[in-house]
Write a protein that holds these residues in place. Structure first.
Motif, PDB file in Angstrom:
ATOM      1  N   ALA A 129      41.913  41.274  35.740  1.00 24.46           N
ATOM      2  CA  ALA A 129      42.682  42.226  34.947  1.00 24.46           C
ATOM      3  C   ALA A 129      43.478  43.121  35.900  1.00 24.46           C
ATOM      4  O   ALA A 129      43.059  43.377  37.030  1.00 24.46           O
ATOM      5  CB  ALA A 129      41.751  43.071  34.089  1.00 24.46           C
ATOM      6  N   PRO A 130      44.635  43.616  35.477  1.00 23.20           N
ATOM      7  CA  PRO A 130      45.438  44.486  36.343  1.00 23.20           C
ATOM      8  C   PRO A 130      44.869  45.901  36.410  1.00 23.20           C
ATOM      9  O   PRO A 130      44.275  46.403  35.459  1.00 23.20           O
ATOM     10  CB  PRO A 130      46.811  44.495  35.662  1.00 23.20           C
ATOM     11  CG  PRO A 130      46.765  43.411  34.622  1.00 23.20           C
ATOM     12  CD  PRO A 130      45.332  43.285  34.224  1.00 23.20           C
ATOM     13  N   THR A 131      45.080  46.539  37.550  1.00 28.07           N
ATOM     14  CA  THR A 131      44.705  47.937  37.753  1.00 28.07           C
ATOM     15  C   THR A 131      45.915  48.705  38.254  1.00 28.07           C
ATOM     16  O   THR A 131      46.562  48.285  39.230  1.00 28.07           O
ATOM     17  CB  THR A 131      43.570  48.062  38.784  1.00 28.07           C
ATOM     18  OG1 THR A 131      42.397  47.408  38.290  1.00 28.07           O
ATOM     19  CG2 THR A 131      43.235  49.528  39.053  1.00 28.07           C
TER      20      THR A 131
ATOM     21  N   ALA B  60      36.509  40.577  39.561  1.00 26.84           N
ATOM     22  CA  ALA B  60      36.634  41.810  38.790  1.00 26.84           C
ATOM     23  C   ALA B  60      37.871  42.584  39.191  1.00 26.84           C
ATOM     24  O   ALA B  60      38.361  42.485  40.324  1.00 26.84           O
ATOM     25  CB  ALA B  60      35.389  42.678  38.985  1.00 26.84           C
ATOM     26  N   ALA B  61      38.389  43.362  38.257  1.00 26.71           N
ATOM     27  CA  ALA B  61      39.586  44.152  38.503  1.00 26.71           C
ATOM     28  C   ALA B  61      39.384  45.102  39.680  1.00 26.71           C
ATOM     29  O   ALA B  61      38.288  45.641  39.872  1.00 26.71           O
ATOM     30  CB  ALA B  61      39.945  44.955  37.254  1.00 26.71           C
TER      31      ALA B  61
ATOM     32  N   ALA C  53      40.728  37.528  31.015  1.00 25.94           N
ATOM     33  CA  ALA C  53      40.564  38.431  32.159  1.00 25.94           C
ATOM     34  C   ALA C  53      40.596  39.884  31.729  1.00 25.94           C
ATOM     35  O   ALA C  53      39.931  40.731  32.320  1.00 25.94           O
ATOM     36  CB  ALA C  53      41.656  38.171  33.202  1.00 25.94           C
ATOM     37  N   GLY C  54      41.398  40.194  30.682  1.00 24.23           N
ATOM     38  CA  GLY C  54      41.422  41.554  30.182  1.00 24.23           C
ATOM     39  C   GLY C  54      42.697  42.295  30.514  1.00 24.23           C
ATOM     40  O   GLY C  54      43.732  41.703  30.833  1.00 24.23           O
ATOM     41  N   LEU C  55      42.614  43.599  30.456  1.00 20.82           N
ATOM     42  CA  LEU C  55      43.803  44.439  30.604  1.00 20.82           C
ATOM     43  C   LEU C  55      43.471  45.745  31.300  1.00 20.82           C
ATOM     44  O   LEU C  55      42.302  46.086  31.515  1.00 20.82           O
ATOM     45  CB  LEU C  55      44.439  44.704  29.235  1.00 20.82           C
ATOM     46  CG  LEU C  55      43.574  45.274  28.094  1.00 20.82           C
ATOM     47  CD1 LEU C  55      43.188  46.730  28.294  1.00 20.82           C
ATOM     48  CD2 LEU C  55      44.287  45.093  26.765  1.00 20.82           C
ATOM     49  N   GLY C  56      44.520  46.468  31.672  1.00 22.96           N
ATOM     50  CA  GLY C  56      44.428  47.821  32.196  1.00 22.96           C
ATOM     51  C   GLY C  56      45.533  48.643  31.566  1.00 22.96           C
ATOM     52  O   GLY C  56      46.445  48.106  30.930  1.00 22.96           O
TER      53      GLY C  56
END
Length: 397
Positions: free
Chosen positions: A317-319, A357-358, A275-278
């Motif tokens: 991903a977190p925001t 999406a974030a 998912a990724g990162l922020g």
């Protein structure tokens, strides 16, 4: 036809995680939501619709903004511009294209990628098509727009630059494509004279925005194991740039902090994510492959806290937003967490479909887009909403 096999199960990342880590909780269902103490006063500003519902396609469609308007597209080709504060529809066009990623906004342009392998650029003020360029491969990551350049990442392992004026090709970066990849690609990020992108082979690099010349490349994940599934490495959806630092995470790899100018690795932490990162000025926030939300110290990479209450809920991903951290999930819920220790402070049901999406932050507000076509805006400010915002926002596209 490309004979390299994409990982079909990546359409269901919870299943992918279970197979990829077969020794762990093979049958674990998504976590059930429990009651929380809602201490953050979240208020819905408006919601609208763009296009129809898509089922489990895991597209790269996410709202974009110029600060005053929110732009969103749907797989059925509809693109809509909303007033960011009221949700009033500014314009709407039917492109007749199977939009799959975007939009990106820049230079009064909107750029989308399509399932059929086209890069299409619209006028952000009217929705009129400026140009369209075939790129020969499906697009699952939103383009990036820099000065005079539109940068596109395609599923065939290429990162390409195009003239924003007429779509003429400027440069191409090509990486080896592994036999198995996760569905979805890293969204390129423009930072000054560079564009930074991750690839399916576990590498990340920075390239000159005008020429495509390589500034640096590093591997944040290296294939290991006896099977192709064990050897699966991928820099998936997320990387973040804060100041002069790049933060990136890979599947079956590491979370890494990198100096933008030199490519020097500042720190690394074993971690797996698709998912990724922020990131913000103090912390890097990662959604792990099992949907734990993890906060790392931005300077050292040390783990500060971990929230496991949303496991297998296919989080974005977190925001970072105001005094909270925001993630969306597969049932259309948006969760607000305290960035200091990760406890829940609010929850809202924003959409009838998955939020892939974030969330997008614009000024005082945060925006999410669901796979059912819902675009929703929230705020934590305690000021009255503009009269008529809700009425104008709930109109169908």
């Amino acid at each position: 036809m490309n004979k390299r096999l994409p990982l079909a199960l990546a359409l269901l990342p919870m299943v992918l995680a279970a197979i990829g880590c077969a020794h762990k909780d093979r049958g674990e269902p998504p976590a059930q939501l429990t009651s929380i103490d809602q201490t953050l006063a979240v208020r819905k500003l408006w919601s609208g619709k763009v296009g129809g519902e898509v089922h489990r396609l895991r597209l790269g469609l996410r709202p974009a903004t110029d600060g005053a308007r929110i732009f969103a597209g749907a797989h059925d080709g509809l693109v809509t511009s909303f007033d960011a504060q009221t949700g009033r529809k500014v314009w709407s066009v039917k492109t007749q294209l199977p939009l799959a990623a975007g939009p990106a906004y820049g230079e009064d342009l909107l750029a989308f990628g399509t399932t059929d392998g086209d890069l299409v650029v619209l006028d952000a003020n009217t929705g009129e098509q400026r140009w369209r360029e075939p790129v020969g491969s499906e697009v699952l990551a939103a383009p990036a727009i820099g000065p005079n350049v539109v940068v596109l990442r395609t599923v065939d392992g290429r990162l390409r630059g195009f003239s924003s004026r007429d779509g003429s090709p400027l440069w191409t970066i090509e990486q080896n494509l592994p036999a198995l990849t996760i569905r979805g690609n890293t969204v390129p990020r423009v930072a000054g004279a560079f564009v930074v992108s991750g690839f399916n082979n576990g590498r990340v690099g920075a390239y000159n925005l005008s020429t495509g010349e390589t500034a640096w490349e590093i591997a944040i994940a290296n294939p290991a194991g006896r099977t192709e599934l064990d050897r699966l490495v991928d820099v998936g959806a997320g990387l973040s740039i804060v100041g002069n630092d790049v933060y990136v995470v890979g599947y079956q790899g590491r979370a890494v902090g990198i100096d933008l100018q030199t490519g020097l690795v500042l720190w690394q932490q074993d971690m797996s994510s698709y998912a990724g990162l922020g990131a913000d000025v103090d912390k890097v926030y990662v959604t792990s492959d099992f949907d734990s939300v993890v906060a790392l110290d931005r300077r050292r990479g040390a783990t500060l806290w971990r929230n496991d209450a949303l496991r297998r809920r296919d989080l974005t991903a977190p925001t970072r937003y105001e005094n909270a951290l925001v993630v969306g999930d597969f049932e259309g819920y948006v969760h607000w967490l305290d960035p200091e220790d990760g406890h829940f402070v609010a929850r809202e049901h924003a959409a009838g479909g998955r939020i892939t999406a974030a969330p997008l932050v614009v000024g005082d507000n945060v925006y999410v887009q669901g796979d059912d076509g819902t675009v929703a805006a929230y705020t934590v400010r305690q000021k009255d909403a503009d009269k008529g915002a809700a009425k104008g926002a709930d109109q169908g596209a």
